[in-house]
Write an enzyme that holds these catalytic residues in place. Structure first.
Site, PDB file in Angstrom:
ATOM      1  N   LYS A 102      15.721  39.892 -34.214  1.00 50.45           N
ATOM      2  CA  LYS A 102      14.743  39.263 -33.323  1.00 50.45           C
ATOM      3  C   LYS A 102      13.371  39.226 -33.974  1.00 50.45           C
ATOM      4  CE  LYS A 102      16.317  39.565 -28.550  1.00 50.45           C
ATOM      5  NZ  LYS A 102      16.002  40.086 -27.199  1.00 50.45           N
ATOM      6  N   HIS A 112       5.473  37.998 -24.201  1.00 53.47           N
ATOM      7  CA  HIS A 112       5.485  38.169 -25.652  1.00 53.47           C
ATOM      8  C   HIS A 112       5.986  36.875 -26.308  1.00 53.47           C
ATOM      9  CE1 HIS A 112       9.811  38.696 -25.277  1.00 53.47           C
ATOM     10  NE2 HIS A 112       9.626  39.720 -24.453  1.00 53.47           N
ATOM     11  N   HIS A 154       9.042  34.942 -25.040  1.00 51.66           N
ATOM     12  CA  HIS A 154       8.811  34.082 -23.873  1.00 51.66           C
ATOM     13  C   HIS A 154       8.199  32.747 -24.289  1.00 51.66           C
ATOM     14  CE1 HIS A 154       8.429  38.152 -21.728  1.00 51.66           C
ATOM     15  NE2 HIS A 154       9.471  37.576 -21.153  1.00 51.66           N
ATOM     16  N   LYS A 187      21.055  45.108 -23.003  1.00 51.26           N
ATOM     17  CA  LYS A 187      20.519  46.465 -22.944  1.00 51.26           C
ATOM     18  C   LYS A 187      21.644  47.487 -23.027  1.00 51.26           C
ATOM     19  CE  LYS A 187      16.302  45.112 -22.415  1.00 51.26           C
ATOM     20  NZ  LYS A 187      15.319  45.324 -23.483  1.00 51.26           N
ATOM     21  N   GLN A 216      20.504  36.630  -9.512  1.00 53.61           N
ATOM     22  CA  GLN A 216      20.015  35.488 -10.292  1.00 53.61           C
ATOM     23  C   GLN A 216      20.721  34.206  -9.876  1.00 53.61           C
ATOM     24  OE1 GLN A 216      19.169  36.123 -14.451  1.00 53.61           O
ATOM     25  NE2 GLN A 216      19.695  34.023 -14.989  1.00 53.61           N
ATOM     26  N   ARG A 272      17.404  49.859 -17.484  1.00 54.49           N
ATOM     27  CA  ARG A 272      15.960  49.666 -17.538  1.00 54.49           C
ATOM     28  C   ARG A 272      15.255  50.704 -16.657  1.00 54.49           C
ATOM     29  NH1 ARG A 272      14.018  44.732 -19.514  1.00 54.49           N
ATOM     30  NH2 ARG A 272      15.613  43.149 -19.931  1.00 54.49           N
ATOM     31  N   ASP A 284      20.874  34.923 -24.362  1.00 55.38           N
ATOM     32  CA  ASP A 284      21.396  36.188 -23.844  1.00 55.38           C
ATOM     33  C   ASP A 284      21.592  36.142 -22.328  1.00 55.38           C
ATOM     34  OD1 ASP A 284      18.689  36.026 -23.316  1.00 55.38           O
ATOM     35  OD2 ASP A 284      18.228  38.081 -23.916  1.00 55.38           O
ATOM     36  N   THR A 324       8.616  42.630 -16.494  1.00 51.52           N
ATOM     37  CA  THR A 324       8.903  44.029 -16.838  1.00 51.52           C
ATOM     38  C   THR A 324       7.774  44.665 -17.634  1.00 51.52           C
ATOM     39  OG1 THR A 324      10.103  43.277 -18.797  1.00 51.52           O
ATOM     40  CG2 THR A 324      11.406  43.689 -16.808  1.00 51.52           C
ATOM     41  N   LYS A 359       8.608  41.383 -33.524  1.00 48.94           N
ATOM     42  CA  LYS A 359       8.454  42.835 -33.539  1.00 48.94           C
ATOM     43  C   LYS A 359       7.704  43.239 -34.809  1.00 48.94           C
ATOM     44  CE  LYS A 359      11.065  43.996 -29.919  1.00 48.94           C
ATOM     45  NZ  LYS A 359      10.559  44.747 -28.761  1.00 48.94           N
ATOM     46  N   THR A 360       6.766  44.172 -34.662  1.00 47.27           N
ATOM     47  CA  THR A 360       6.082  44.741 -35.809  1.00 47.27           C
ATOM     48  C   THR A 360       6.219  46.255 -35.716  1.00 47.27           C
ATOM     49  OG1 THR A 360       3.949  45.039 -34.705  1.00 47.27           O
ATOM     50  CG2 THR A 360       4.372  42.880 -35.688  1.00 47.27           C
TER      51      THR A 360
END
Length: 408
Positions: free
Chosen positions: A228, A46, A49, A83, A172, A87, A193, A41, A231-232
């Site tokens: 999570k 990141h 992963h 979500k 899936q 998306r 998740d 996506t 993240k910054t």
């Protein structure tokens, strides 16, 4: 006696839920094909992963066969899990380009030599499906009632779940079935998740093929407060050095909260657990040694030792522990000055980084100011006395560094 990889993963804190009993015994008795899916996506993986890749590496070291599944087909639909909104639809060309970037990145973390690992793309079978045949063959085996009760859909039902996304679970599950038929894959792993989707796939194989299949979810990379990690203020922590530089990547891990150090060492390095426990138990200023080990190890694994060496040396020079530290300008902020104004725009004027508060405000709005590696986005942001006692490194633009320290 050979160590069971299930026990290794459990000890290090990876495991969350499994779909059916008997998996630990299977992992101890046989070398099995297993898979994890990655939907492209974005144009880079990141740090979330990275946990999945570490799990695959542990499994591969134990002799099991990793199958990396690139979601060129599933990304066309979009996973609703976790979500609150649908998306953004992506073109097939963009998805294919992202998948190629994923392929390059993942190849650095696993051994893809003959017979050691496999990488496939579900676009190869999903984009060729006949819809009516798929509904008759696969859709007939799914209960809508059960699907609506899945965590993957619950959060979306209130705001509206599109029929497009409703198909994701079937797709899936079909992936798992295809990999079972083509490679003998008997285990799907993924983030916690993904529980509902993973369970659907294992159940589909058991119903359709009358064979054992398993699902196992892996812990998400969370901070001690449950939020999570990765993240910054400037966005996600990417594995692509063009999106997150090796220096910023190193600094992210160097600055994690004390309470998160042990967990990160266990999940993101191959250090023996005795060493993880020893480093994670350090307190006070000593915990910084553990953070340096974490930052160097993870940076070296993602970007290579040369980049990790450069990031470490730059950090030590900037923050006062290296031979070049003397070249970094430093301003001692007095208690009286801090009492008059602790906002960063005030302190930049005192340090001579800007001529006025207005100039500082414009720099912040333009994304040109960072404090200890974090981009400053709030023009009213302030620095606490505690932070200044430790020393705060301000960065203006790409090359101007200035250290602020609170005087006695």
């Amino acid at each position: 006696m050979e160590t069971n990889v299930y026990d290794v993963l459990e000890e290090r804190g990876y495991l969350k839920q499994q779909t059916h009993e008997g998996l630990r015994e299977l992992l101890g008795e046989e070398k099995i094909p297993f898979y994890i899916g990655f939907d492209p996506t974005a144009d880079s993986l990141h740090v979330g992963h990275f946990v999945q890749l570490m799990v695959m590496a542990h499994m591969q070291q134990a002799g099991h066969l990793p199958i990396v599944l690139l979601g060129g087909g599933t990304t066309m639909v979009g996973d609703p899990s976790g979500k609150t909104d649908m998306r953004k639809m992506m073109s097939q060309e963009q998805i294919a380009a992202n998948a190629e970037r994923f392929r390059e990145q993942i190849s650095r973390f696993l051994d893809f030599s003959e017979g050691k690992a496999v990488m496939v793309n579900n676009a190869d079978w999903l984009l060729k499906l006949n819809y009516v045949d798929f509904l008759r063959e696969i859709g007939a085996l799914f209960s809508v009632n059960r699907m609506l009760g899945a965590e993957a859909y619950k959060a979306r039902l209130e705001k509206g779940l599109t029929f497009l996304e409703f198909n994701y679970m079937l797709m899936q599950a079909y992936d798992f079935l295809m990999l079972n038929q083509d490679y003998g894959c008997v285990l799907q792993m993924g983030g916690d998740d993904q529980w509902s989707n993973i369970l659907a796939g294992a159940d589909l194989i058991r119903r359709k093929e009358q064979k054992a299949a398993y699902g196992l979810t892996v812990t998400l990379l969370l901070k001690s407060d449950g939020k999570k990690m990765g993240k910054t203020e400037s966005g996600a922590v990417w594995l692509d050095p063009e999106k997150t530089s090796p220096y910023d990547f190193y600094q992210y891990w160097r600055n994690v909260d004390d309470a998160d150090v042990r967990n990160c060492l266990a999940l993101l390095t191959f250090l023996p657990m005795e060493e993880v426990e020893r480093l994670g138990a350090l307190e006070g200023s000593s915990i910084n040694e553990a953070k340096k080990v974490l930052a160097y190890d993870v940076t070296a694994r993602v970007h290579g030792r040369e980049a990790a060496d450069q990031a470490r040396d730059a950090a030590e020079a900037l923050f006062g522990a290296g031979p070049e530290a003397g070249s970094i300008p430093e301003t001692v902020i007095t208690q009286a000055q801090l009492a008059e104004g602790s906002q960063i725009i005030d302190l930049m004027v005192i340090a001579g980084l800007t001529k006025s508060r207005g100039e500082g405000r414009r720099l912040i709005k333009g994304g040109g100011i960072s404090a200890d590696g974090e981009r400053v986005t709030d023009e009213f942001a302030a620095l606490s006395p505690e932070a200044l006692r430790e020393g705060v490194m301000l960065k203006k633009g790409k090359k101007v560094f200035h250290r602020l320290v609170l005087g006695s």
